[in-house]
Design a protein around this motif. Sequence first.
Motif, PDB file in Angstrom:
ATOM      1  N   SER A 154       0.843  -1.197   0.000  1.00  0.00           N
ATOM      2  CA  SER A 154       0.000   0.000   0.000  1.00  0.00           C
ATOM      3  C   SER A 154       0.876   1.243   0.000  1.00  0.00           C
ATOM      4  CB  SER A 154      -0.916   0.006   1.231  1.00  0.00           C
ATOM      5  OG  SER A 154      -1.639   1.209   1.308  1.00  0.00           O
ATOM      6  N   ASP A 155       0.421   2.254  -0.745  1.00  0.00           N
ATOM      7  CA  ASP A 155       1.121   3.537  -0.765  1.00  0.00           C
ATOM      8  C   ASP A 155       0.658   4.446   0.366  1.00  0.00           C
ATOM      9  OD1 ASP A 155       2.512   2.792  -3.049  1.00  0.00           O
ATOM     10  OD2 ASP A 155       0.936   3.544  -4.386  1.00  0.00           O
ATOM     11  N   GLU A 156      -0.374   4.022   1.069  1.00  0.00           N
ATOM     12  CA  GLU A 156      -0.912   4.840   2.155  1.00  0.00           C
ATOM     13  C   GLU A 156       0.017   4.793   3.361  1.00  0.00           C
ATOM     14  OE1 GLU A 156      -4.964   5.128   4.903  1.00  0.00           O
ATOM     15  OE2 GLU A 156      -4.866   3.786   3.170  1.00  0.00           O
ATOM     16  N   LYS A 157       0.283   5.938   3.943  1.00  0.00           N
ATOM     17  CA  LYS A 157       1.173   6.021   5.096  1.00  0.00           C
ATOM     18  C   LYS A 157       0.494   5.432   6.323  1.00  0.00           C
ATOM     19  CE  LYS A 157       4.091   9.270   7.638  1.00  0.00           C
ATOM     20  NZ  LYS A 157       4.508  10.697   7.786  1.00  0.00           N
ATOM     21  N   LEU A 158       1.208   4.551   7.008  1.00  0.00           N
ATOM     22  CA  LEU A 158       0.642   3.921   8.192  1.00  0.00           C
ATOM     23  C   LEU A 158       0.560   4.914   9.347  1.00  0.00           C
ATOM     24  CD1 LEU A 158       2.499   0.484   8.176  1.00  0.00           C
ATOM     25  CD2 LEU A 158       0.097   0.888   7.641  1.00  0.00           C
ATOM     26  N   ARG A 159      -0.561   4.914  10.037  1.00  0.00           N
ATOM     27  CA  ARG A 159      -0.696   5.723  11.242  1.00  0.00           C
ATOM     28  C   ARG A 159      -1.698   5.039  12.170  1.00  0.00           C
ATOM     29  NH1 ARG A 159      -5.113   9.182  11.505  1.00  0.00           N
ATOM     30  NH2 ARG A 159      -6.502   9.121   9.692  1.00  0.00           N
ATOM     31  N   PHE A 160      -1.488   5.218  13.458  1.00  0.00           N
ATOM     32  CA  PHE A 160      -2.322   4.548  14.453  1.00  0.00           C
ATOM     33  C   PHE A 160      -2.786   5.513  15.541  1.00  0.00           C
ATOM     34  CE2 PHE A 160       0.558   1.539  12.515  1.00  0.00           C
ATOM     35  CZ  PHE A 160      -0.320   0.556  12.084  1.00  0.00           C
ATOM     36  N   ASN A 161      -2.816   6.795  15.199  1.00  0.00           N
ATOM     37  CA  ASN A 161      -3.210   7.819  16.170  1.00  0.00           C
ATOM     38  C   ASN A 161      -4.619   8.335  15.896  1.00  0.00           C
ATOM     39  OD1 ASN A 161      -2.485   9.039  13.780  1.00  0.00           O
ATOM     40  ND2 ASN A 161      -1.615  10.864  14.744  1.00  0.00           N
ATOM     41  N   TYR A 162      -5.525   7.420  15.558  1.00  0.00           N
ATOM     42  CA  TYR A 162      -6.897   7.829  15.317  1.00  0.00           C
ATOM     43  C   TYR A 162      -7.850   6.999  16.175  1.00  0.00           C
ATOM     44  CZ  TYR A 162      -6.557   3.853  12.124  1.00  0.00           C
ATOM     45  OH  TYR A 162      -6.328   2.613  11.587  1.00  0.00           O
ATOM     46  N   HIS A 163      -9.022   7.537  16.370  1.00  0.00           N
ATOM     47  CA  HIS A 163     -10.014   6.956  17.265  1.00  0.00           C
ATOM     48  C   HIS A 163     -10.763   5.817  16.575  1.00  0.00           C
ATOM     49  CE1 HIS A 163     -13.911   6.744  19.391  1.00  0.00           C
ATOM     50  NE2 HIS A 163     -13.217   7.121  20.449  1.00  0.00           N
ATOM     51  N   ILE A 164     -10.942   4.710  17.292  1.00  0.00           N
ATOM     52  CA  ILE A 164     -11.802   3.635  16.817  1.00  0.00           C
ATOM     53  C   ILE A 164     -12.856   3.349  17.875  1.00  0.00           C
ATOM     54  CG2 ILE A 164     -10.034   2.569  15.371  1.00  0.00           C
ATOM     55  CD1 ILE A 164      -9.688   0.435  17.525  1.00  0.00           C
ATOM     56  N   SER A 165     -13.979   2.808  17.427  1.00  0.00           N
ATOM     57  CA  SER A 165     -15.075   2.548  18.353  1.00  0.00           C
ATOM     58  C   SER A 165     -15.859   1.334  17.884  1.00  0.00           C
ATOM     59  CB  SER A 165     -15.996   3.773  18.426  1.00  0.00           C
ATOM     60  OG  SER A 165     -17.088   3.536  19.286  1.00  0.00           O
ATOM     61  N   THR A 166     -16.240   0.487  18.825  1.00  0.00           N
ATOM     62  CA  THR A 166     -17.133  -0.640  18.569  1.00  0.00           C
ATOM     63  C   THR A 166     -18.268  -0.551  19.589  1.00  0.00           C
ATOM     64  OG1 THR A 166     -16.258  -2.297  20.113  1.00  0.00           O
ATOM     65  CG2 THR A 166     -15.026  -1.954  18.063  1.00  0.00           C
ATOM     66  N   PRO A 167     -19.273  -1.403  19.496  1.00  0.00           N
ATOM     67  CA  PRO A 167     -20.329  -1.369  20.527  1.00  0.00           C
ATOM     68  C   PRO A 167     -19.827  -1.666  21.934  1.00  0.00           C
ATOM     69  CG  PRO A 167     -21.086  -2.548  18.583  1.00  0.00           C
ATOM     70  CD  PRO A 167     -19.622  -2.300  18.387  1.00  0.00           C
ATOM     71  N   HIS A 168     -18.585  -2.184  22.049  1.00  0.00           N
ATOM     72  CA  HIS A 168     -18.101  -2.640  23.352  1.00  0.00           C
ATOM     73  C   HIS A 168     -16.956  -1.818  23.921  1.00  0.00           C
ATOM     74  CE1 HIS A 168     -20.603  -6.222  23.013  1.00  0.00           C
ATOM     75  NE2 HIS A 168     -20.166  -6.349  21.774  1.00  0.00           N
ATOM     76  N   PHE A 169     -16.263  -1.040  23.110  1.00  0.00           N
ATOM     77  CA  PHE A 169     -15.147  -0.257  23.638  1.00  0.00           C
ATOM     78  C   PHE A 169     -14.812   0.885  22.688  1.00  0.00           C
ATOM     79  CE2 PHE A 169     -12.962  -3.315  20.896  1.00  0.00           C
ATOM     80  CZ  PHE A 169     -12.059  -2.507  20.223  1.00  0.00           C
ATOM     81  N   LYS A 170     -14.048   1.817  23.203  1.00  0.00           N
ATOM     82  CA  LYS A 170     -13.499   2.913  22.411  1.00  0.00           C
ATOM     83  C   LYS A 170     -11.999   2.971  22.659  1.00  0.00           C
ATOM     84  CE  LYS A 170     -17.683   5.750  22.601  1.00  0.00           C
ATOM     85  NZ  LYS A 170     -18.272   7.059  23.014  1.00  0.00           N
ATOM     86  N   SER A 171     -11.266   3.393  21.647  1.00  0.00           N
ATOM     87  CA  SER A 171      -9.817   3.491  21.777  1.00  0.00           C
ATOM     88  C   SER A 171      -9.321   4.702  21.003  1.00  0.00           C
ATOM     89  CB  SER A 171      -9.147   2.217  21.245  1.00  0.00           C
ATOM     90  OG  SER A 171      -7.751   2.301  21.364  1.00  0.00           O
TER      91      SER A 171
END
Length: 485
Positions: free
Chosen positions: A132-149
């Motif tokens: 992938s040419d997309e730059k990897l990053r992990f500083n964004y918010h994710i959410s499911t019905p059971h948790f947020k991160s």
Amino acid sequence: MSSSSIVNSWTEWGQLETICIGTAQGMCYPDETPTYSWHTPRSNIRRYINSVIGPRPRHRIEQAQQQLDNLADLLRAETVRVCNSVDEIFNEDIEQSLKRKRTVITDKSVASPDGLDVKKGKIEVYRPDQFSDEKLRFNYHISTPHFKSQYQYGLSCPRDVLITMGDTVLEAPVCTHTRYFETEYYKPLLYSLWNRDSRMKWLQPPKPTCSPELMFNDTDYREYATQKEVNKSNYADSGYKTNLNENEIAFDAADMIRMGKDVFYKKSASANNQGLHWLRRVFPHLRFHMIHFPSDDSSHLDYGLMPLRPPTSGSEGLVLLNQKFPPLASETKIFTDNDWRPIWAPLGCTTAVAPLSLCSSSFNTNFLSLNDRCIVMEECELPLYHLLHDDLGFDVITCPFRTLLEFGGSIHCVTWDIRRDDSCTDHFPNQDYESECNMDLNHYFDSQILSPEIQFFLLSSSTFMYTYIIVFEEKQRHFIVQNKI
């Protein structure tokens, strides 16, 4: 193994042909999780800071990436040279000088230092970011019905989330919410393998909820573990209970070690009994053995028990044990009953680790076998080098890798075997697997460890020798292993 297959790996020691190495790009200090604390400040500053989360400094990512790239170059090279001399390097993270044995890639156009050439053969290396040419990053918010991160972990350690079982790639049902979507980043590579290998199978267990209320016994465990000393001596007394409960299937791929037809599975903070039951049902042609470590409930098996080579006619098998976390005597009997010799690994070269290291100094045994004669290990772990090379006769390739301890692992952790030239061989014919499967693991209180009697001898001002005598009471066997340090 079919000559046309790409995905094939049954052991930790078969001839390595294709591998994936992780990346440090975009990694963060992740949110805390009920499973365990990620980055816990030292006790003298806990009153001010509970935890460290957020993007990692760019220079730390660059240092880690350089070490990962160097490992990839070493594996791709046809021949490498392990230097004869030992020099010294100052490690700023721990403010100590460490001795090291360097390995360089031989190049006829450049003069290489004197040393031993290891003709290891070229190994095909994949990286998770190459599709992938997309730059990897992990500083964004994710959410499911059971948790947020708010922050995620990253892709430094594919061994934690992916494992190859023969011709099957298995995505692990991790219970850590900051790694919930981690295997998604490997999908381009997985689909590439899938499209090119018609024999490849691809499985994922039921995805856990990672719900603090559903999967864990104590939702305040992180605060408890951070502010108080957790007494691990109670681990065996509790029946090997961790904060992870048995409501859902959960394990990390690195909680397993593959040894042909037999796979060893560690009960840990990330792997429960339900996970073992699922594996036994889905892979009935394999035998899965639970391994308990009474003094260690932390995740992953690949620093506590590492096979070196299997038994052959006229030669016993070798399996390395971490002396800081001895396993149960009853659960290691399967090795001695099948002509395997347990060997206690020497302690790490230092007890110091970087302030925000995710790994302890006991990760000196987290190495990668290229075959049953050649091993890649961290360049400063000279006690282990002497044991493997001088005493046991292995070819040993070294590489700098101490920065990666902060990013979650060492050389075995940051890799994922895709193809080895091996097969589903039975290296443990003498066992009662049916009785083992009928054991009640939810009420398991065996705590008798395989305890070495250690004697210390001073040989000279600069050389020491440890003699480890392992006594198996049932058969009165004595194994003596001498490790130069």
